[in-house]
Design a protein around this motif. Structure first.
Motif, PDB file in Angstrom:
ATOM      1  N   GLY A 287       0.813  -1.330   0.290  1.00 59.80           N
ATOM      2  CA  GLY A 287       0.045   0.237   0.086  1.00 59.80           C
ATOM      3  C   GLY A 287       0.869   1.688  -0.308  1.00 59.80           C
ATOM      4  O   GLY A 287       0.519   2.363   0.471  1.00 59.80           O
ATOM      5  N   ILE A 288       1.891   1.321  -0.447  1.00 55.36           N
ATOM      6  CA  ILE A 288       2.646   2.885  -1.068  1.00 55.36           C
ATOM      7  C   ILE A 288       2.364   3.556  -2.186  1.00 55.36           C
ATOM      8  O   ILE A 288       2.510   4.865  -1.704  1.00 55.36           O
ATOM      9  CB  ILE A 288       4.179   2.158  -1.017  1.00 55.36           C
ATOM     10  N   TRP A 289       1.535   3.269  -2.818  1.00 53.96           N
ATOM     11  CA  TRP A 289       0.672   4.015  -3.694  1.00 53.96           C
ATOM     12  C   TRP A 289      -0.233   4.778  -3.280  1.00 53.96           C
ATOM     13  O   TRP A 289      -1.140   4.013  -3.357  1.00 53.96           O
ATOM     14  CB  TRP A 289       0.241   3.311  -4.744  1.00 53.96           C
ATOM     15  N   LYS A 290      -0.472   6.244  -2.597  1.00 51.26           N
ATOM     16  CA  LYS A 290      -1.597   7.195  -2.566  1.00 51.26           C
ATOM     17  C   LYS A 290      -2.553   7.141  -3.556  1.00 51.26           C
ATOM     18  O   LYS A 290      -3.443   7.727  -3.346  1.00 51.26           O
ATOM     19  CB  LYS A 290      -0.356   7.632  -1.751  1.00 51.26           C
ATOM     20  N   SER A 291      -1.762   7.248  -5.390  1.00 53.77           N
ATOM     21  CA  SER A 291      -2.735   8.253  -5.887  1.00 53.77           C
ATOM     22  C   SER A 291      -3.742   7.433  -6.192  1.00 53.77           C
ATOM     23  O   SER A 291      -3.572   7.961  -7.034  1.00 53.77           O
ATOM     24  CB  SER A 291      -1.827   8.755  -6.455  1.00 53.77           C
ATOM     25  N   ILE A 292      -3.648   6.509  -6.169  1.00 51.78           N
ATOM     26  CA  ILE A 292      -4.380   5.129  -6.769  1.00 51.78           C
ATOM     27  C   ILE A 292      -5.289   5.107  -6.071  1.00 51.78           C
ATOM     28  O   ILE A 292      -5.066   4.690  -4.873  1.00 51.78           O
ATOM     29  CB  ILE A 292      -3.362   3.954  -7.477  1.00 51.78           C
ATOM     30  N   ALA A 293      -6.712   4.620  -6.403  1.00 53.14           N
ATOM     31  CA  ALA A 293      -7.207   4.033  -5.026  1.00 53.14           C
ATOM     32  C   ALA A 293      -7.483   2.309  -5.486  1.00 53.14           C
ATOM     33  O   ALA A 293      -7.537   2.506  -7.073  1.00 53.14           O
ATOM     34  CB  ALA A 293      -8.890   4.964  -5.204  1.00 53.14           C
ATOM     35  N   PRO A 294      -7.631   1.775  -3.915  1.00 51.64           N
ATOM     36  CA  PRO A 294      -8.169   0.520  -3.824  1.00 51.64           C
ATOM     37  C   PRO A 294      -9.476  -0.287  -4.750  1.00 51.64           C
ATOM     38  O   PRO A 294      -9.001  -1.331  -6.033  1.00 51.64           O
ATOM     39  CB  PRO A 294      -8.218  -0.460  -3.266  1.00 51.64           C
ATOM     40  N   SER A 295      -9.989   0.984  -5.389  1.00 49.04           N
ATOM     41  CA  SER A 295     -11.699   0.622  -5.887  1.00 49.04           C
ATOM     42  C   SER A 295     -11.108   0.284  -7.346  1.00 49.04           C
ATOM     43  O   SER A 295     -11.862  -0.327  -8.546  1.00 49.04           O
ATOM     44  CB  SER A 295     -12.734   1.302  -5.754  1.00 49.04           C
ATOM     45  N   LYS A 296     -10.444   0.898  -8.323  1.00 46.18           N
ATOM     46  CA  LYS A 296     -10.031   1.330  -9.620  1.00 46.18           C
ATOM     47  C   LYS A 296      -9.084  -0.809  -9.947  1.00 46.18           C
ATOM     48  O   LYS A 296      -8.673  -0.895 -10.312  1.00 46.18           O
ATOM     49  CB  LYS A 296      -8.835   1.806  -9.826  1.00 46.18           C
ATOM     50  N   LEU A 297      -8.862  -1.699  -9.006  1.00 47.99           N
ATOM     51  CA  LEU A 297      -7.825  -2.787  -9.163  1.00 47.99           C
ATOM     52  C   LEU A 297      -8.744  -3.541  -9.538  1.00 47.99           C
ATOM     53  O   LEU A 297     -10.034  -3.706  -9.264  1.00 47.99           O
ATOM     54  CB  LEU A 297      -7.678  -3.017  -7.632  1.00 47.99           C
ATOM     55  N   SER A 298      -7.557  -5.184 -10.553  1.00 47.17           N
ATOM     56  CA  SER A 298      -8.914  -5.468 -10.808  1.00 47.17           C
ATOM     57  C   SER A 298      -8.315  -7.134 -10.020  1.00 47.17           C
ATOM     58  O   SER A 298      -6.826  -6.869  -9.638  1.00 47.17           O
ATOM     59  CB  SER A 298      -8.293  -5.941 -12.033  1.00 47.17           C
ATOM     60  N   CYS A 299      -9.154  -7.612 -10.320  1.00 42.65           N
ATOM     61  CA  CYS A 299      -8.282  -8.997  -9.150  1.00 42.65           C
ATOM     62  C   CYS A 299      -7.368 -10.305  -9.953  1.00 42.65           C
ATOM     63  O   CYS A 299      -7.722  -9.498 -11.173  1.00 42.65           O
ATOM     64  CB  CYS A 299      -9.477 -10.018  -9.531  1.00 42.65           C
ATOM     65  N   PRO A 300      -6.155 -10.004 -10.279  1.00 41.20           N
ATOM     66  CA  PRO A 300      -5.387 -11.060 -10.593  1.00 41.20           C
ATOM     67  C   PRO A 300      -6.166 -12.386 -11.045  1.00 41.20           C
ATOM     68  O   PRO A 300      -5.838 -13.452 -10.306  1.00 41.20           O
ATOM     69  CB  PRO A 300      -3.839 -11.007  -9.573  1.00 41.20           C
ATOM     70  N   LEU A 301      -6.702 -12.838 -12.503  1.00 41.78           N
ATOM     71  CA  LEU A 301      -7.203 -13.518 -12.449  1.00 41.78           C
ATOM     72  C   LEU A 301      -5.680 -14.943 -13.017  1.00 41.78           C
ATOM     73  O   LEU A 301      -5.409 -14.290 -13.392  1.00 41.78           O
ATOM     74  CB  LEU A 301      -8.517 -13.532 -13.232  1.00 41.78           C
ATOM     75  N   ASP A 302      -6.180 -16.008 -12.510  1.00 46.40           N
ATOM     76  CA  ASP A 302      -5.812 -17.509 -13.147  1.00 46.40           C
ATOM     77  C   ASP A 302      -6.299 -18.719 -13.121  1.00 46.40           C
ATOM     78  O   ASP A 302      -6.994 -18.583 -12.642  1.00 46.40           O
ATOM     79  CB  ASP A 302      -4.323 -17.610 -12.263  1.00 46.40           C
ATOM     80  N   VAL A 303      -5.651 -19.696 -12.900  1.00 45.74           N
ATOM     81  CA  VAL A 303      -6.155 -21.142 -13.404  1.00 45.74           C
ATOM     82  C   VAL A 303      -7.303 -21.480 -12.023  1.00 45.74           C
ATOM     83  O   VAL A 303      -8.423 -21.600 -11.629  1.00 45.74           O
ATOM     84  CB  VAL A 303      -5.539 -21.982 -13.545  1.00 45.74           C
ATOM     85  N   HIS A 304      -6.188 -20.983 -10.631  1.00 47.21           N
ATOM     86  CA  HIS A 304      -6.984 -21.315  -8.839  1.00 47.21           C
ATOM     87  C   HIS A 304      -8.129 -20.094  -9.390  1.00 47.21           C
ATOM     88  O   HIS A 304      -9.753 -20.593  -8.783  1.00 47.21           O
ATOM     89  CB  HIS A 304      -5.541 -21.269  -8.138  1.00 47.21           C
ATOM     90  N   SER A 305      -7.914 -19.130  -9.322  1.00 53.17           N
ATOM     91  CA  SER A 305      -8.752 -18.578  -9.024  1.00 53.17           C
ATOM     92  C   SER A 305      -9.714 -17.752  -9.331  1.00 53.17           C
ATOM     93  O   SER A 305     -10.873 -18.340  -9.564  1.00 53.17           O
ATOM     94  CB  SER A 305      -8.292 -16.478  -9.316  1.00 53.17           C
ATOM     95  N   GLY A 306      -9.903 -18.305 -10.549  1.00 56.48           N
ATOM     96  CA  GLY A 306     -10.781 -18.830 -12.382  1.00 56.48           C
ATOM     97  C   GLY A 306     -11.424 -19.802 -11.632  1.00 56.48           C
ATOM     98  O   GLY A 306     -13.078 -19.635 -12.152  1.00 56.48           O
ATOM     99  N   ASN A 307     -10.836 -21.012 -11.568  1.00 58.21           N
ATOM    100  CA  ASN A 307     -12.082 -22.100 -10.568  1.00 58.21           C
ATOM    101  C   ASN A 307     -12.416 -21.773 -10.136  1.00 58.21           C
ATOM    102  O   ASN A 307     -13.609 -22.763 -10.152  1.00 58.21           O
ATOM    103  CB  ASN A 307     -11.232 -23.442 -10.544  1.00 58.21           C
TER     104      ASN A 307
END
Length: 254
Positions: free
Chosen positions: A185-205
């Motif tokens: 959390g060292i970047w204060k200029s970007i809101a966490p609401s804009k993040l996208s989930c790291p999608l891979d085989v595990h998270s996708g399944n």
């Protein structure tokens, strides 16, 4: 499972896995080694770049990367000579080789010297609800330097319908701010609401089994679908559920 039940279930799993113990087996341990902002973000960027395949090998090679940089990644990036780059020649992680490593060092120097650093690039090009344009712009700016085409494959582009799993994971590390001690959390200029989930085989399944994702491929369109559904559960911090999806998939074989 109702939306309320799903929300409660995933919240419990976030609490279970979003703990300092998670760091012990995760590549995020590499940027945690540093205290200077630029060291953290460069160590994280390089580590995320090679974060595919066997987790033990990822950790071993990420530690080796840092050793080759004298454990001062920002200083190495900004003040390296061609002779310094020669020590990187024998580095290999799957298809990422020493030539790619040297190009990434030069690309990072270009980003810091000409474009104000990694955070500046991502912050400047962020959209109202997404960082996917920022990822596309970073790749474009990163490869303004002379490079071989083969190296470009190591930064994914959402505009090519890529889920860009590794760079979205990196952004989670840099942007998410909570009190659990995992994400930096060292970047204060970007809101966490804009993040996208790291999608891979595990998270996708896991997401498909929970009804959060219907699309079969783990691509950019699937990522958009998953992001939309996770934001229904928490619009301010949707990517915290990455801990739940990852933990269920990797540790529980859900």
């Amino acid at each position: 499972m109702t939306l309320k039940e799903l929300h409660e279930f995933l919240e419990e799993k976030v609490i279970q896995y979003n703990t300092p113990q998670f760091i012990e087996s995760d590549p995020i341990q590499i940027p945690h080694l540093y205290t200077i902002k630029e060291d953290i973000e460069i160590a994280g960027f390089l580590t995320a770049t090679i974060s595919w395949g066997n987790r033990k090998m990822i950790l071993k090679n990420a530690h080796r990367m840092m050793q080759l940089l004298g454990n001062t990644p920002y200083d190495f990036v900004m003040s390296h000579t061609e002779t310094d780059l020669e020590r990187l020649e024998n580095f290999v992680h799957r298809t990422f080789n020493g030539q790619d490593f040297s190009t990434f060092i030069k690309g990072l120097k270009h980003i810091y010297q000409i474009h104000g650093g990694l955070e500046s690039v991502f912050a400047l090009h962020q959209e109202e609800e997404s960082l996917q344009k920022s990822i596309h712009e970073l790749k474009s700016l990163f490869f303004e330097i002379n490079h071989k085409n083969r190296t470009q494959k190591h930064i994914s582009d959402p505009y090519n319908n890529s889920a860009a799993k590794r760079i979205n994971m990196y952004l989670r590390w840099m942007v998410r701010q909570d009190h659990a001690g995992v994400d930096l959390g060292i970047w204060k200029s970007i809101a966490p609401s804009k993040l996208s989930c790291p999608l891979d085989v595990h998270s996708g399944n896991v997401a498909r089994k929970l009804g959060l994702l219907e699309r079969k491929q783990n691509d950019g369109k699937a990522l958009s679908e998953l992001d939309t559904n996770l934001r229904k559960l928490d619009k301010n911090d949707p990517v915290k559920y990455d801990f739940a999806l990852f933990g269920l998939g990797v540790f529980e074989n859900f």
